[in-house]
Design a protein around this motif. Structure first.
Motif, PDB file in Angstrom:
ATOM      1  N   GLY A   1      24.145   2.407  67.301  1.00 29.49           N
ATOM      2  CA  GLY A   1      24.656   3.770  67.194  1.00 29.49           C
ATOM      3  C   GLY A   1      26.054   3.979  67.721  1.00 29.49           C
ATOM      4  O   GLY A   1      26.531   5.115  67.788  1.00 29.49           O
TER       5      GLY A   1
ATOM      6  N   SER B   1      28.063   5.639  64.933  1.00 31.22           N
ATOM      7  CA  SER B   1      27.456   6.906  64.507  1.00 31.22           C
ATOM      8  C   SER B   1      27.737   8.031  65.491  1.00 31.22           C
ATOM      9  O   SER B   1      27.970   9.178  65.101  1.00 31.22           O
ATOM     10  CB  SER B   1      25.945   6.742  64.341  1.00 31.22           C
TER      11      SER B   1
ATOM     12  N   CYS C   1      24.351   0.632  61.290  1.00 30.63           N
ATOM     13  CA  CYS C   1      24.602   1.423  62.504  1.00 30.63           C
ATOM     14  C   CYS C   1      24.355   0.684  63.807  1.00 30.63           C
ATOM     15  O   CYS C   1      24.828   1.114  64.861  1.00 30.63           O
ATOM     16  CB  CYS C   1      23.779   2.703  62.479  1.00 30.63           C
TER      17      CYS C   1
ATOM     18  N   VAL D   1      25.610  13.125  59.703  1.00 33.54           N
ATOM     19  CA  VAL D   1      25.692  11.664  59.749  1.00 33.54           C
ATOM     20  C   VAL D   1      24.310  11.056  59.564  1.00 33.54           C
ATOM     21  O   VAL D   1      23.367  11.389  60.306  1.00 33.54           O
ATOM     22  CB  VAL D   1      26.291  11.175  61.081  1.00 33.54           C
TER      23      VAL D   1
ATOM     24  N   GLU E   1      26.395   5.916  57.862  1.00 34.23           N
ATOM     25  CA  GLU E   1      26.709   4.696  58.601  1.00 34.23           C
ATOM     26  C   GLU E   1      25.567   3.739  58.312  1.00 34.23           C
ATOM     27  O   GLU E   1      24.482   3.849  58.872  1.00 34.23           O
ATOM     28  CB  GLU E   1      26.799   5.001  60.100  1.00 34.23           C
TER      29      GLU E   1
ATOM     30  N   GLY F   1      18.773   4.969  64.550  1.00 37.03           N
ATOM     31  CA  GLY F   1      18.769   5.229  63.116  1.00 37.03           C
ATOM     32  C   GLY F   1      17.523   4.716  62.419  1.00 37.03           C
ATOM     33  O   GLY F   1      16.510   4.399  63.040  1.00 37.03           O
TER      34      GLY F   1
ATOM     35  N   THR G   1      31.422   2.187  57.861  1.00 37.10           N
ATOM     36  CA  THR G   1      30.699   1.193  58.650  1.00 37.10           C
ATOM     37  C   THR G   1      31.576  -0.007  58.976  1.00 37.10           C
ATOM     38  O   THR G   1      32.651  -0.193  58.389  1.00 37.10           O
ATOM     39  CB  THR G   1      29.418   0.738  57.918  1.00 37.10           C
TER      40      THR G   1
ATOM     41  N   SER H   1      22.250   7.524  59.718  1.00 35.68           N
ATOM     42  CA  SER H   1      22.400   6.199  60.317  1.00 35.68           C
ATOM     43  C   SER H   1      21.248   5.301  59.898  1.00 35.68           C
ATOM     44  O   SER H   1      20.082   5.697  59.985  1.00 35.68           O
ATOM     45  CB  SER H   1      22.428   6.309  61.850  1.00 35.68           C
TER      46      SER H   1
END
Length: 216
Positions: free
Chosen positions: A56, A59, A53, A69, A50, A80, A98, A71
């Motif tokens: 989040g 994510s 991000c 994952v 992602e 992230g 995304t 981020s």
């Protein structure tokens, strides 16, 4: 700080603009239900990146796939890895998912197709299908395998604002699948995701807190 034109008679209207959150360019947290609609209909194997991000929001939902994952974001929004410019990235991954900044969506397509070894999924306005330039570049040279159209409208709000009302813009998930063959398929999400997962984001945030999970 949010755009003061958002506040009308004590309430917040759905955004039709792209600069509601002045904390950083083009930041609109994605409602959890919109991401869940994607992972409920598309299977992703391997790492998911992602790359925009934000806080989040997406994510956390992608973590429900049980796939690793990663981020990141160009800006530091408390989640992230900050300072990562996806448009200049060279690191490959299995999948990229995304909601890209609208003002550089075409760049995200070009980078994503190059860096994703399996699938690239971008949440874009349905109107992204239009335009002579995109017809001559993206859609003639690297068309998506599937376009998932939302039956329900997605409404984007500044972070921390209670969602009310409905947006005026149609959105879709554009999926580039390296293993797919044939022309682009147009598909529709069944109605109901919005109501079913309305509180999902809050649940995932509380789960993070309960586990003592840090955002870095």
């Amino acid at each position: 700080m949010t755009d003061l034109t958002y506040n009308l008679n004590g309430g917040f209207k759905p955004t039709a603009k792209r600069f509601a959150d002045l904390g950083g360019p083009d930041f609109f947290p994605t409602p959890a239900w919109a991401t869940f609609a994607l992972i409920d209909n598309e299977k992703f194997n391997g790492e998911i990146w992602e790359c925009a991000c934000g806080d989040g929001s997406m994510s956390r939902v992608l973590g429900q796939t049980c796939q690793p994952v990663r981020s990141s974001d160009l800006y530091d929004r408390g989640y992230g890895e900050a300072g990562v410019d996806f448009l200049r990235a060279e690191r490959t991954t299995d999948n990229v998912i995304t909601n890209p900044p609208y003002n550089c969506a075409e760049g995200f397509v070009a980078s994503g197709v190059k860096l994703a070894k399996r699938k690239l999924a971008l949440l874009l306005r349905l109107a992204f299908l239009e335009g002579a330039n995109r017809a001559n570049t993206i859609f003639s040279k690297m068309p998506p395998a599937r376009v998932w159209v939302f039956s329900e409208r997605i409404t984007f709000y500044p972070s921390g604002v209670e969602p009310k009302g409905s947006g005026a813009t149609a959105y879709a998930w554009f999926v580039w699948d390296k293993e797919a063959e044939g022309p682009t398929e147009l598909r529709w999400f069944k109605p109901g995701y919005k109501a079913r997962y309305a509180q999902l984001r809050h649940v995932l945030v509380e789960q993070d807190r309960a586990r003592g999970k840090t955002t870095r």
